[in-house]
Design a protein around this motif. Structure first.
Motif, PDB file in Angstrom:
ATOM      1  N   PRO A  58      -4.759  17.446   0.524  1.00  0.00           N
ATOM      2  CA  PRO A  58      -5.570  16.235   0.299  1.00  0.00           C
ATOM      3  C   PRO A  58      -4.772  14.946   0.501  1.00  0.00           C
ATOM      4  N   LEU A  59      -3.512  14.935   0.060  1.00  0.00           N
ATOM      5  CA  LEU A  59      -2.691  13.739   0.248  1.00  0.00           C
ATOM      6  C   LEU A  59      -2.370  13.536   1.726  1.00  0.00           C
ATOM      7  N   ALA A  60      -2.042  14.613   2.437  1.00  0.00           N
ATOM      8  CA  ALA A  60      -1.741  14.492   3.864  1.00  0.00           C
ATOM      9  C   ALA A  60      -2.953  13.990   4.637  1.00  0.00           C
ATOM     10  N   ARG A  61      -4.132  14.496   4.292  1.00  0.00           N
ATOM     11  CA  ARG A  61      -5.346  14.026   4.966  1.00  0.00           C
ATOM     12  C   ARG A  61      -5.568  12.540   4.701  1.00  0.00           C
ATOM     13  N   LEU A  62      -5.370  12.123   3.464  1.00  0.00           N
ATOM     14  CA  LEU A  62      -5.517  10.709   3.136  1.00  0.00           C
ATOM     15  C   LEU A  62      -4.548   9.860   3.949  1.00  0.00           C
ATOM     16  N   GLU A  63      -3.288  10.285   4.016  1.00  0.00           N
ATOM     17  CA  GLU A  63      -2.289   9.529   4.762  1.00  0.00           C
ATOM     18  C   GLU A  63      -2.614   9.524   6.256  1.00  0.00           C
ATOM     19  N   GLY A  64      -3.031  10.675   6.794  1.00  0.00           N
ATOM     20  CA  GLY A  64      -3.363  10.744   8.208  1.00  0.00           C
ATOM     21  C   GLY A  64      -4.546   9.860   8.564  1.00  0.00           C
ATOM     22  N   GLN A  65      -5.614   9.926   7.760  1.00  0.00           N
ATOM     23  CA  GLN A  65      -6.788   9.105   8.025  1.00  0.00           C
ATOM     24  C   GLN A  65      -6.460   7.620   7.912  1.00  0.00           C
ATOM     25  N   THR A  66      -5.707   7.256   6.874  1.00  0.00           N
ATOM     26  CA  THR A  66      -5.365   5.845   6.669  1.00  0.00           C
ATOM     27  C   THR A  66      -4.479   5.334   7.793  1.00  0.00           C
ATOM     28  N   ALA A  67      -3.468   6.119   8.162  1.00  0.00           N
ATOM     29  CA  ALA A  67      -2.526   5.689   9.195  1.00  0.00           C
ATOM     30  C   ALA A  67      -3.222   5.497  10.539  1.00  0.00           C
ATOM     31  N   LEU A  68      -4.013   6.481  10.964  1.00  0.00           N
ATOM     32  CA  LEU A  68      -4.656   6.397  12.273  1.00  0.00           C
ATOM     33  C   LEU A  68      -5.710   5.299  12.313  1.00  0.00           C
ATOM     34  N   ALA A  69      -6.514   5.194  11.276  1.00  0.00           N
ATOM     35  CA  ALA A  69      -7.557   4.163  11.249  1.00  0.00           C
ATOM     36  C   ALA A  69      -6.944   2.770  11.272  1.00  0.00           C
ATOM     37  N   THR A  70      -5.868   2.568  10.511  1.00  0.00           N
ATOM     38  CA  THR A  70      -5.256   1.237  10.437  1.00  0.00           C
ATOM     39  C   THR A  70      -4.553   0.882  11.742  1.00  0.00           C
ATOM     40  N   LEU A  71      -3.862   1.842  12.331  1.00  0.00           N
ATOM     41  CA  LEU A  71      -3.205   1.604  13.620  1.00  0.00           C
ATOM     42  C   LEU A  71      -4.216   1.185  14.678  1.00  0.00           C
TER      43      LEU A  71
ATOM     44  N   VAL B 271      -1.386   4.028  -0.585  1.00  0.00           N
ATOM     45  CA  VAL B 271      -1.176   4.495   0.786  1.00  0.00           C
ATOM     46  C   VAL B 271      -1.576   3.398   1.774  1.00  0.00           C
ATOM     47  N   GLN B 272      -2.684   2.726   1.514  1.00  0.00           N
ATOM     48  CA  GLN B 272      -3.100   1.627   2.400  1.00  0.00           C
ATOM     49  C   GLN B 272      -2.085   0.496   2.379  1.00  0.00           C
ATOM     50  N   GLU B 273      -1.572   0.180   1.188  1.00  0.00           N
ATOM     51  CA  GLU B 273      -0.566  -0.880   1.066  1.00  0.00           C
ATOM     52  C   GLU B 273       0.692  -0.539   1.860  1.00  0.00           C
ATOM     53  N   LEU B 274       1.172   0.698   1.736  1.00  0.00           N
ATOM     54  CA  LEU B 274       2.349   1.132   2.487  1.00  0.00           C
ATOM     55  C   LEU B 274       2.090   1.082   3.990  1.00  0.00           C
ATOM     56  N   THR B 275       0.913   1.537   4.406  1.00  0.00           N
ATOM     57  CA  THR B 275       0.556   1.553   5.820  1.00  0.00           C
ATOM     58  C   THR B 275       0.574   0.147   6.407  1.00  0.00           C
ATOM     59  N   ASP B 276      -0.064  -0.786   5.725  1.00  0.00           N
ATOM     60  CA  ASP B 276      -0.107  -2.159   6.224  1.00  0.00           C
ATOM     61  C   ASP B 276       1.278  -2.791   6.231  1.00  0.00           C
ATOM     62  N   HIS B 277       2.049  -2.518   5.212  1.00  0.00           N
ATOM     63  CA  HIS B 277       3.399  -3.094   5.141  1.00  0.00           C
ATOM     64  C   HIS B 277       4.252  -2.634   6.317  1.00  0.00           C
ATOM     65  N   LEU B 278       4.189  -1.352   6.645  1.00  0.00           N
ATOM     66  CA  LEU B 278       4.986  -0.830   7.754  1.00  0.00           C
ATOM     67  C   LEU B 278       4.538  -1.420   9.087  1.00  0.00           C
ATOM     68  N   ILE B 279       3.223  -1.535   9.292  1.00  0.00           N
ATOM     69  CA  ILE B 279       2.731  -2.146  10.534  1.00  0.00           C
ATOM     70  C   ILE B 279       3.143  -3.608  10.611  1.00  0.00           C
ATOM     71  N   ASP B 280       3.144  -4.287   9.463  1.00  0.00           N
ATOM     72  CA  ASP B 280       3.580  -5.685   9.436  1.00  0.00           C
ATOM     73  C   ASP B 280       4.981  -5.858  10.016  1.00  0.00           C
ATOM     74  N   GLN B 281       5.831  -4.836   9.850  1.00  0.00           N
ATOM     75  CA  GLN B 281       7.227  -4.961  10.256  1.00  0.00           C
ATOM     76  C   GLN B 281       7.392  -5.018  11.773  1.00  0.00           C
ATOM     77  N   PHE B 282       6.407  -4.488  12.523  1.00  0.00           N
ATOM     78  CA  PHE B 282       6.573  -4.495  13.987  1.00  0.00           C
ATOM     79  C   PHE B 282       5.374  -5.084  14.735  1.00  0.00           C
ATOM     80  N   ALA B 283       4.345  -5.516  14.027  1.00  0.00           N
ATOM     81  CA  ALA B 283       3.123  -5.965  14.694  1.00  0.00           C
ATOM     82  C   ALA B 283       3.358  -7.139  15.633  1.00  0.00           C
ATOM     83  N   ASP B 284       4.301  -8.039  15.301  1.00  0.00           N
ATOM     84  CA  ASP B 284       4.514  -9.217  16.137  1.00  0.00           C
ATOM     85  C   ASP B 284       5.511  -8.983  17.265  1.00  0.00           C
ATOM     86  N   LYS B 285       6.036  -7.754  17.382  1.00  0.00           N
ATOM     87  CA  LYS B 285       7.040  -7.457  18.409  1.00  0.00           C
ATOM     88  C   LYS B 285       6.420  -6.965  19.714  1.00  0.00           C
ATOM     89  N   GLY B 286       5.227  -6.404  19.630  1.00  0.00           N
ATOM     90  CA  GLY B 286       4.580  -5.901  20.833  1.00  0.00           C
ATOM     91  C   GLY B 286       5.045  -4.521  21.255  1.00  0.00           C
TER      92      GLY B 286
END
Length: 437
Positions: free
Chosen positions: A379-392, A134-149
């Motif tokens: 439990p999976l949704a909570r993991l995804e929600g916590q990971t997504a919000l914290a990483t963002l 989940v962390q890997e997917l989260t970071d990969h998706l943010i990577d796709q737009f992080a440099d666009k602003g």
């Protein structure tokens, strides 16, 4: 731009005027209408946009009772409307695609048997093992737009993350996952509009799942492998005495995908929006994350689920015998919809319920249901929600809305509550500086 809470729409009910339900204004902010219903008509019969009449249950104590009441069946066969109306009370196309035998449509003992099988995939240990992916997917998706602003956090982040995660858990090959993303996108886009597109997507998904189950059965090893995917585990169970039919296996895979992605899309979308429009709470969370603390993140996600959760109404229930809810008599065959969003803002249960407080402790919200139909994937949704919000919030610390909140549009579906888009802006970040790819 200056962040603001979402606006109170015109037409907020006052006095003894019953509120208008299921309008655009209602979809934007249903909470004033729900407050009126809780006070004046806590168990309220209304005609839905589909033409079906149903009871809306809005108080917390009544909602909790109804969610656990065995006299309220999940099986649409108990609906007293003509047969053609039954297609209006579930997922479009599931009947024709022979996908009805899933956990949202059945009662014990079949529900008990099927839930026991699937619950093995959602143990705390299994979900914890999935956290690095989940962390890997989260970071990969943010990577796709992080440099666009700038980005649309629904389509570029909140939507693909749970799709790819649940596909991985089910065992859908990586090369096929974009097809699932397209089919799921059709389901979300047509949440409040024409049902034909949804039905076609359901049919395509059913055909794919039948083929995938066949292929996995042919290649299934004699003994389970570590981290075996869920579809393989379902096949193994059906081949070893658990009496899981092929239709049940396909329906189970379908509902885990369908129910497992849209709730998390809305959890991430609604949660991010709530934080961006409550800068004091967002600052508290960012300070906590910077200190490598997790307690506020954990209670915060629960509060976001309560405050503006992803599931507005629990899925359909049908009275199998006369019963009384909140002093209101319900006849056999009547549909009952428990309004989770209303129950979770009930001042009789939650102090200051219209205030977002990420550190709220006594928070037994109903965002994932209650009783035997409590959401298996929580439990999976909570993991995804916590990971997504914290990483963002960590990688894009100056994240802010790119539009006025009044310009945002909410999808008009009956069960789910979520934004159509969530345009944001931030200082561009080079992936080499903050990314993982």
């Amino acid at each position: 731009m200056t962040n603001q809470p979402h606006p109170t729409p015109t037409g907020t009910p006052t006095g003894t005027d019953a509120p208008d339900l299921f309008t655009w204004e209602f979809a934007t902010n249903p909470y004033p209408a729900y407050a009126w219903l809780r006070e004046h008509a806590p168990v309220h019969r209304t005609r839905l946009p589909s033409g079906v009449e149903a009871w809306l249950v809005t108080r917390y104590v009544d909602a909790k009772q109804a969610l656990a009441d065995a006299r309220l069946s999940k099986n649409p066969a108990h609906h007293d409307e003509p047969a053609h109306a039954k297609g209006k009370t579930g997922i479009p196309g599931e009947r024709k695609a022979e996908l009805m035998t899933h956990l949202l449509n059945i009662d014990p003992p079949d529900h008990t048997r099927l839930r026991r099988l699937v619950s093995k995939a959602f143990t705390p240990r299994r979900v914890a093992e999935f956290a690095p992916r989940v962390q890997e997917l989260t970071d990969h998706l943010i990577d796709q737009f992080a440099d666009k602003g700038e980005a649309d956090l629904i389509h570029e982040f909140a939507f693909p993350l749970p799709i790819y995660a649940i596909c991985d858990m089910l065992g859908v090959p990586r090369e096929d996952q974009d097809d699932f993303r397209d089919w799921a996108g059709m389901m979300i886009r047509h949440g409040g509009g024409p049902r034909g597109g949804v039905a076609r997507s359901v049919k395509k998904m059913r055909g794919y799942l039948a083929d995938l189950i066949h292929r996995k059965r042919e290649a299934l090893p004699d003994t389970p492998t570590p981290g075996e995917d869920l579809i393989s585990a379902l096949i193994r169970a059906s081949d070893h005495g658990e009496h899981l039919t092929e239709n049940e296996a396909a329906a189970m895979a379908f509902i885990l995908l369908f129910a497992g992605f849209e709730t998390t899309v809305n959890l991430i979308g609604n949660g991010t929006y709530a934080l961006l429009t409550h800068p004091d709470q967002r600052a508290r969370l960012q300070t906590s994350l910077a200190a490598k603390e997790t307690a506020l993140l954990e209670t915060g996600v629960e509060e976001l689920l309560r405050y503006d959760g992803p599931v507005e109404l629990a899925t359909w229930r049908f009275a199998t015998q006369p019963l009384t809810i909140g002093g209101q008599d319900i006849a056999p065959g009547d549909p009952v919809l428990v309004v989770l969003a209303a129950a979770d803002r009930d001042p009789a249960r939650f102090n200051d319920p219209d205030t977002l407080d990420l550190s709220r402790r006594d928070n037994q919200h109903l965002g994932y249901g209650h009783g035997i139909h409590y959401c298996l994937g929580a439990p999976l949704a909570r993991l995804e929600g916590q990971t997504a919000l914290a990483t963002l919030l960590t990688r894009l610390p100056d994240l802010q809305l790119a539009v006025n909140p009044a310009d945002l549009r909410w999808r008009g579906g009956l069960i789910m509550r979520g934004l159509r888009t969530l345009p944001v802006e931030f200082k561009p970040v080079r992936v080499a500086d903050g990314g993982t790819s």
